[in-house]
Design a protein around this motif. Structure first.
Motif, PDB file in Angstrom:
ATOM      1  N   GLY A 289       0.799  -1.219   0.000  1.00  0.00           N
ATOM      2  CA  GLY A 289       0.000   0.000   0.000  1.00  0.00           C
ATOM      3  C   GLY A 289       0.832   1.270   0.000  1.00  0.00           C
ATOM      4  N   LYS A 290       1.887   1.295   0.782  1.00  0.00           N
ATOM      5  CA  LYS A 290       2.748   2.476   0.879  1.00  0.00           C
ATOM      6  C   LYS A 290       3.575   2.676  -0.388  1.00  0.00           C
ATOM      7  CE  LYS A 290       3.120   2.045   5.818  1.00  0.00           C
ATOM      8  NZ  LYS A 290       3.687   1.112   6.765  1.00  0.00           N
TER       9      LYS A 290
ATOM     10  N   ALA B  34      -7.318   5.402  -4.432  1.00  0.00           N
ATOM     11  CA  ALA B  34      -7.955   4.946  -3.188  1.00  0.00           C
ATOM     12  C   ALA B  34      -6.896   4.723  -2.114  1.00  0.00           C
ATOM     13  CB  ALA B  34      -8.746   3.663  -3.439  1.00  0.00           C
ATOM     14  N   GLU B  35      -5.752   4.136  -2.495  1.00  0.00           N
ATOM     15  CA  GLU B  35      -4.648   3.944  -1.543  1.00  0.00           C
ATOM     16  C   GLU B  35      -4.110   5.293  -1.073  1.00  0.00           C
ATOM     17  OE1 GLU B  35      -3.219   1.224  -0.125  1.00  0.00           O
ATOM     18  OE2 GLU B  35      -4.693  -0.084  -1.059  1.00  0.00           O
TER      19      GLU B  35
ATOM     20  N   LYS C 113      -3.785   9.399   3.314  1.00  0.00           N
ATOM     21  CA  LYS C 113      -4.043  10.775   3.748  1.00  0.00           C
ATOM     22  C   LYS C 113      -4.946  10.770   4.984  1.00  0.00           C
ATOM     23  CE  LYS C 113      -3.427  13.185  -0.590  1.00  0.00           C
ATOM     24  NZ  LYS C 113      -3.965  14.134  -1.546  1.00  0.00           N
ATOM     25  N   LEU C 114      -5.963   9.905   4.968  1.00  0.00           N
ATOM     26  CA  LEU C 114      -6.888   9.834   6.103  1.00  0.00           C
ATOM     27  C   LEU C 114      -6.196   9.240   7.333  1.00  0.00           C
ATOM     28  CD1 LEU C 114     -10.119   8.668   4.279  1.00  0.00           C
ATOM     29  CD2 LEU C 114      -9.597  10.953   5.119  1.00  0.00           C
ATOM     30  N   LEU C 115      -5.332   8.247   7.119  1.00  0.00           N
ATOM     31  CA  LEU C 115      -4.614   7.644   8.248  1.00  0.00           C
ATOM     32  C   LEU C 115      -3.619   8.617   8.872  1.00  0.00           C
ATOM     33  CD1 LEU C 115      -3.965   4.030   6.934  1.00  0.00           C
ATOM     34  CD2 LEU C 115      -5.477   4.710   8.791  1.00  0.00           C
TER      35      LEU C 115
ATOM     36  N   ALA D 207      -7.998  16.093   7.320  1.00  0.00           N
ATOM     37  CA  ALA D 207      -9.455  16.199   7.350  1.00  0.00           C
ATOM     38  C   ALA D 207     -10.035  15.499   6.119  1.00  0.00           C
ATOM     39  CB  ALA D 207      -9.876  17.657   7.374  1.00  0.00           C
ATOM     40  N   VAL D 208     -11.189  14.857   6.299  1.00  0.00           N
ATOM     41  CA  VAL D 208     -11.787  14.042   5.240  1.00  0.00           C
ATOM     42  C   VAL D 208     -12.058  14.865   3.991  1.00  0.00           C
ATOM     43  CG1 VAL D 208     -13.779  12.622   4.615  1.00  0.00           C
ATOM     44  CG2 VAL D 208     -12.806  12.454   6.898  1.00  0.00           C
ATOM     45  N   ARG D 209     -12.704  15.998   4.173  1.00  0.00           N
ATOM     46  CA  ARG D 209     -13.060  16.821   3.009  1.00  0.00           C
ATOM     47  C   ARG D 209     -11.816  17.311   2.279  1.00  0.00           C
ATOM     48  NH1 ARG D 209     -18.179  20.571   3.475  1.00  0.00           N
ATOM     49  NH2 ARG D 209     -18.919  18.496   3.904  1.00  0.00           N
ATOM     50  N   ARG D 210     -10.808  17.718   3.045  1.00  0.00           N
ATOM     51  CA  ARG D 210      -9.564  18.218   2.439  1.00  0.00           C
ATOM     52  C   ARG D 210      -8.844  17.106   1.668  1.00  0.00           C
ATOM     53  NH1 ARG D 210      -5.938  22.708   4.026  1.00  0.00           N
ATOM     54  NH2 ARG D 210      -3.984  22.287   2.966  1.00  0.00           N
TER      55      ARG D 210
END
Length: 124
Positions: A5-6, A77-78, A83-85, A89-92
């Motif tokens: 993934g990374k 998607a990865e 970014k989320l992990l 912020a989700v929207r950003r």
């Protein structure tokens, strides 16, 4: 995909021939998948052989580069996942991925995130 993934994992293709099984890992950064002096790809080959019970020398792993990573849904998607992990912020994070995709001349894109989003509160 956990291990890769990374490294910009973007999918896998498996070709079975009578002599051997070829596994082609599609990634955005193939140098990282191969590793220094192809050590990483050899490690992955031995892990696949042990995990799935292939006889020695019957499975071969290759790394294939994704030409345009912005147009690869799995790669994006990865990217969004990491970014989320990292705590963005989700929207950003979603807008960043969306902008990257649209800047590489995509006709359109839809990003859907489900589950509890930080900052969301019960309405009632």
């Amino acid at each position: 995909s956990k291990e890769l993934g990374k490294l910009g994992y973007a999918g896998v293709e498996v070709r079975v021939t009578p002599v051997r099984t070829e596994i082609i890992i599609r990634a955005t950064r193939t140098k990282n998948v191969l590793g220094e002096k192809a050590v990483r790809i050899r490690e992955l080959t031995s892990v696949v052989q042990k995990r799935f019970g292939f006889p020695a020398g019957s499975v071969e792993l290759f790394a294939s580069r994704v030409e345009n990573r912005a147009l690869s849904a799995v790669a994006q998607a990865e990217s969004l996942r990491y970014k989320l992990l990292m705590g963005l912020a989700v929207r950003r994070a979603c807008y960043g991925v969306l902008r990257f995709i649209m800047d590489s001349n995509a006709k359109g894109c839809e990003v859907m995130v489900s589950g509890k989003i930080r900052g969301q509160r019960a309405k009632g």
